[in-house]
Scaffold this motif. Structure first.
Motif, mmCIF file in Angstrom:
data_model
loop_
_atom_site.group_PDB
_atom_site.id
_atom_site.type_symbol
_atom_site.label_atom_id
_atom_site.label_comp_id
_atom_site.label_asym_id
_atom_site.label_seq_id
_atom_site.Cartn_x
_atom_site.Cartn_y
_atom_site.Cartn_z
ATOM 1 N N SER A 1 0.837 -1.198 0.000
ATOM 2 C CA SER A 1 0.000 0.000 0.000
ATOM 3 C C SER A 1 0.875 1.253 0.000
ATOM 4 C CB SER A 1 -0.936 0.014 1.211
ATOM 5 O OG SER A 1 -0.191 0.037 2.418
ATOM 6 N N ASP A 2 0.305 2.352 -0.454
ATOM 7 C CA ASP A 2 1.005 3.633 -0.494
ATOM 8 C C ASP A 2 -0.058 4.722 -0.529
ATOM 9 O OD1 ASP A 2 3.670 4.756 -0.465
ATOM 10 O OD2 ASP A 2 3.261 5.530 -2.457
ATOM 11 N N GLN A 3 0.347 5.953 -0.817
ATOM 12 C CA GLN A 3 -0.626 7.024 -0.936
ATOM 13 C C GLN A 3 -0.214 7.997 -2.028
ATOM 14 O OE1 GLN A 3 -0.672 8.908 2.931
ATOM 15 N NE2 GLN A 3 0.912 10.371 2.358
ATOM 16 N N LEU A 4 -1.214 8.696 -2.586
ATOM 17 C CA LEU A 4 -0.964 9.726 -3.583
ATOM 18 C C LEU A 4 -0.558 11.018 -2.891
ATOM 19 C CD1 LEU A 4 -4.064 9.128 -5.923
ATOM 20 C CD2 LEU A 4 -1.773 8.137 -6.097
ATOM 21 N N ALA A 5 -0.172 12.008 -3.680
ATOM 22 C CA ALA A 5 0.271 13.289 -3.126
ATOM 23 C C ALA A 5 -0.836 13.968 -2.323
ATOM 24 C CB ALA A 5 0.755 14.200 -4.243
ATOM 25 N N ASP A 6 -2.090 13.715 -2.695
ATOM 26 C CA ASP A 6 -3.202 14.342 -1.976
ATOM 27 C C ASP A 6 -3.640 13.545 -0.750
ATOM 28 O OD1 ASP A 6 -4.504 12.177 -3.072
ATOM 29 O OD2 ASP A 6 -5.764 13.326 -4.431
ATOM 30 N N GLY A 7 -2.905 12.483 -0.435
ATOM 31 C CA GLY A 7 -3.199 11.713 0.769
ATOM 32 C C GLY A 7 -4.094 10.506 0.569
ATOM 33 N N ARG A 8 -4.694 10.365 -0.603
ATOM 34 C CA ARG A 8 -5.558 9.212 -0.847
ATOM 35 C C ARG A 8 -4.730 7.929 -0.895
ATOM 36 N NH1 ARG A 8 -8.759 10.236 -6.171
ATOM 37 N NH2 ARG A 8 -6.738 11.190 -6.737
ATOM 38 N N ARG A 9 -5.255 6.870 -0.270
ATOM 39 C CA ARG A 9 -4.543 5.608 -0.203
ATOM 40 C C ARG A 9 -4.695 4.828 -1.505
ATOM 41 N NH1 ARG A 9 -0.788 5.472 3.336
ATOM 42 N NH2 ARG A 9 -0.869 3.194 3.286
ATOM 43 N N ILE A 10 -3.667 4.093 -1.873
ATOM 44 C CA ILE A 10 -3.722 3.172 -2.997
ATOM 45 C C ILE A 10 -3.163 1.826 -2.550
ATOM 46 C CG2 ILE A 10 -3.520 4.973 -4.741
ATOM 47 C CD1 ILE A 10 -0.572 4.187 -5.073
ATOM 48 N N ARG A 11 -3.588 0.774 -3.238
ATOM 49 C CA ARG A 11 -3.071 -0.569 -2.964
ATOM 50 C C ARG A 11 -2.528 -1.155 -4.261
ATOM 51 N NH1 ARG A 11 -6.968 -4.618 -0.311
ATOM 52 N NH2 ARG A 11 -5.089 -5.460 0.644
ATOM 53 N N THR A 12 -1.541 -2.028 -4.130
ATOM 54 C CA THR A 12 -1.026 -2.736 -5.296
ATOM 55 C C THR A 12 -1.130 -4.234 -5.049
ATOM 56 O OG1 THR A 12 1.304 -2.933 -4.598
ATOM 57 C CG2 THR A 12 0.628 -0.862 -5.636
ATOM 58 N N PHE A 13 -1.525 -4.946 -6.082
ATOM 59 C CA PHE A 13 -1.612 -6.403 -6.060
ATOM 60 C C PHE A 13 -0.416 -6.921 -6.852
ATOM 61 C CE2 PHE A 13 -3.614 -10.236 -8.276
ATOM 62 C CZ PHE A 13 -3.338 -11.101 -7.230
ATOM 63 N N ASN A 14 0.516 -7.602 -6.166
ATOM 64 C CA ASN A 14 1.779 -8.009 -6.768
ATOM 65 C C ASN A 14 1.816 -9.524 -6.958
ATOM 66 O OD1 ASN A 14 2.368 -5.307 -6.220
ATOM 67 N ND2 ASN A 14 3.382 -5.810 -4.295
ATOM 68 N N VAL A 15 2.214 -9.936 -8.152
ATOM 69 C CA VAL A 15 2.300 -11.358 -8.477
ATOM 70 C C VAL A 15 3.681 -11.640 -9.066
ATOM 71 C CG1 VAL A 15 1.249 -13.288 -9.713
ATOM 72 C CG2 VAL A 15 -0.156 -11.327 -9.050
ATOM 73 N N VAL A 16 4.375 -12.652 -8.550
ATOM 74 C CA VAL A 16 5.699 -13.014 -9.053
ATOM 75 C C VAL A 16 5.746 -14.498 -9.389
ATOM 76 C CG1 VAL A 16 6.830 -11.203 -7.719
ATOM 77 C CG2 VAL A 16 6.658 -13.501 -6.766
ATOM 78 N N ASP A 17 6.615 -14.844 -10.341
ATOM 79 C CA ASP A 17 6.900 -16.239 -10.665
ATOM 80 C C ASP A 17 8.083 -16.660 -9.800
ATOM 81 O OD1 ASP A 17 8.235 -18.532 -11.961
ATOM 82 O OD2 ASP A 17 6.783 -18.229 -13.576
ATOM 83 N N LEU B 1 8.125 2.677 -4.579
ATOM 84 C CA LEU B 1 7.141 3.406 -3.775
ATOM 85 C C LEU B 1 7.786 4.513 -2.947
ATOM 86 C CD1 LEU B 1 4.833 0.500 -2.516
ATOM 87 C CD2 LEU B 1 4.591 1.939 -4.557
ATOM 88 N N ASN B 2 8.923 4.221 -2.323
ATOM 89 C CA ASN B 2 9.572 5.220 -1.472
ATOM 90 C C ASN B 2 10.312 6.295 -2.262
ATOM 91 O OD1 ASN B 2 8.644 3.791 0.710
ATOM 92 N ND2 ASN B 2 10.625 2.937 1.288
ATOM 93 N N GLU B 3 10.529 6.059 -3.545
ATOM 94 C CA GLU B 3 11.315 6.981 -4.355
ATOM 95 C C GLU B 3 10.468 7.911 -5.226
ATOM 96 O OE1 GLU B 3 14.631 7.430 -4.317
ATOM 97 O OE2 GLU B 3 14.631 6.081 -2.594
ATOM 98 N N HIS B 4 9.158 7.725 -5.226
ATOM 99 C CA HIS B 4 8.314 8.529 -6.096
ATOM 100 C C HIS B 4 7.160 9.157 -5.328
ATOM 101 C CE1 HIS B 4 10.300 5.817 -9.005
ATOM 102 N NE2 HIS B 4 10.238 6.854 -9.813
ATOM 103 N N TRP B 5 6.792 10.324 -5.792
ATOM 104 C CA TRP B 5 5.659 11.065 -5.236
ATOM 105 C C TRP B 5 4.585 11.061 -6.305
ATOM 106 C CZ3 TRP B 5 4.946 16.987 -4.902
ATOM 107 C CH2 TRP B 5 3.926 17.295 -3.990
ATOM 108 N N PHE B 6 3.586 10.205 -6.159
ATOM 109 C CA PHE B 6 2.576 10.022 -7.187
ATOM 110 C C PHE B 6 1.552 11.150 -7.137
ATOM 111 C CE2 PHE B 6 3.732 5.548 -5.890
ATOM 112 C CZ PHE B 6 4.585 5.340 -6.966
ATOM 113 N N THR B 7 1.441 11.878 -8.237
ATOM 114 C CA THR B 7 0.527 13.024 -8.275
ATOM 115 C C THR B 7 -0.913 12.609 -8.558
ATOM 116 O OG1 THR B 7 1.037 13.382 -10.622
ATOM 117 C CG2 THR B 7 2.363 14.580 -9.002
ATOM 118 N N SER B 8 -1.112 11.429 -9.121
ATOM 119 C CA SER B 8 -2.452 10.956 -9.462
ATOM 120 C C SER B 8 -2.417 9.437 -9.597
ATOM 121 C CB SER B 8 -2.939 11.576 -10.773
ATOM 122 O OG SER B 8 -2.119 11.150 -11.855
#
Length: 262
Positions: free
Chosen positions: A77-93, A180-187
């Protein structure tokens, strides 16, 4: 908002819009000394190394021997610049270490997970098994019915033992540290584009010591060329109806030395 996030935003404003440090600190309500703060905490690399050693001695699952033999899946999970939360679903082989998919959304329902897995299988074939935890998105009827229809065994780890899902847990750590820690997602669109670009770089550019210095894409290509793995990369088969299998994950001893070809 935490000080670390305010520091990131203040620095971005200085670099992106050319405003003064004093002005950016005022806008984000952060002291200039706080913005300039750098952690003096000693490196925890030795501790991380020891934890990896302990993990390898415990319930770590055996490394698979072909592509699509076993996938692993989890969330971050992470958040956008405006504070809204986002989730990521990660799949690996687990064999090739490829990141099969990262889906980014405000919320991730079981129906959406099934859609992501189907999209991945269209280009790779369905896996024989998927390792996951006991989260509500994974234990419901939607995913159970999907697995039954496509002859996929769901292997649930034991509660409190993430080492049993070590492949995706390791991936999650790198994903958070390097993306996630290296980027500030604007949208949301910015987050999806940035994360997908990182996923492609991870698969096609990043060399892995565990893969003999190859990228996951290179390792997968070599595996595909062997007779044992050719079938796994052929056209997606139409799987026959499967017999229901146990959803209990049974850890097996670790096979040291990483994946081997042929």
């Amino acid at each position: 908002m935490k000080p670390a996030a305010r520091r990131t935003q203040a620095q971005y404003a200085v670099e992106r819009y050319g405003i003064s440090e004093r002005r950016s600190c005022s806008l984000f309500e952060i002291g200039r000394s706080t913005k300039r703060y750098r952690s003096r905490r000693p490196s925890d690399d030795p501790l991380r190394a020891r934890l990896r050693e302990l993990a390898s001695e415990g319930d770590r699952p055996a490394t698979p021997h072909r592509s699509n033999q076993r996938w692993s899946m989890d969330f971050t999970s992470d958040q956008l610049a405006d504070g809204r939360r986002i989730r990521t679903f990660n799949v690996v082989d687990d064999f090739t270490r490829e990141c099969v998919a990262i889906d980014v959304n405000r919320s991730l329902t079981a129906d959406r997970l099934v859609e992501v897995l189907d999209n991945a299988a269209r280009t790779r074939a369905y896996p024989s098994a998927i390792v996951c935890d006991n989260g509500p998105e994974f234990v419901g009827h939607v995913l159970e019915h999907w697995a039954y229809a496509h002859n996929v065994t769901l292997r649930f780890i034991q509660p409190g033992k993430p080492v049993q899902n070590c492949f995706v847990e390791s991936f999650n750590g790198r994903f958070r540290d390097e993306c996630l820690n290296e980027h500030w997602f604007t949208s949301m669109a910015d987050a999806r584009t940035t994360i997908e670009n990182w996923r492609n770089e991870y698969n096609e550019v990043r060399e892995h010591n565990s893969l003999g210095g190859l990228t996951p894409a290179e390792f997968a290509k070599r595996a595909m060329e062997t007779s044992e793995n050719a079938a796994a990369f052929s056209a997606v088969p139409t799987a026959p109806a499967a017999t229901m299998q146990s959803s209990t994950f049974h850890p097996v001893p670790n096979i040291a030395g990483g994946p081997k070809l042929g």
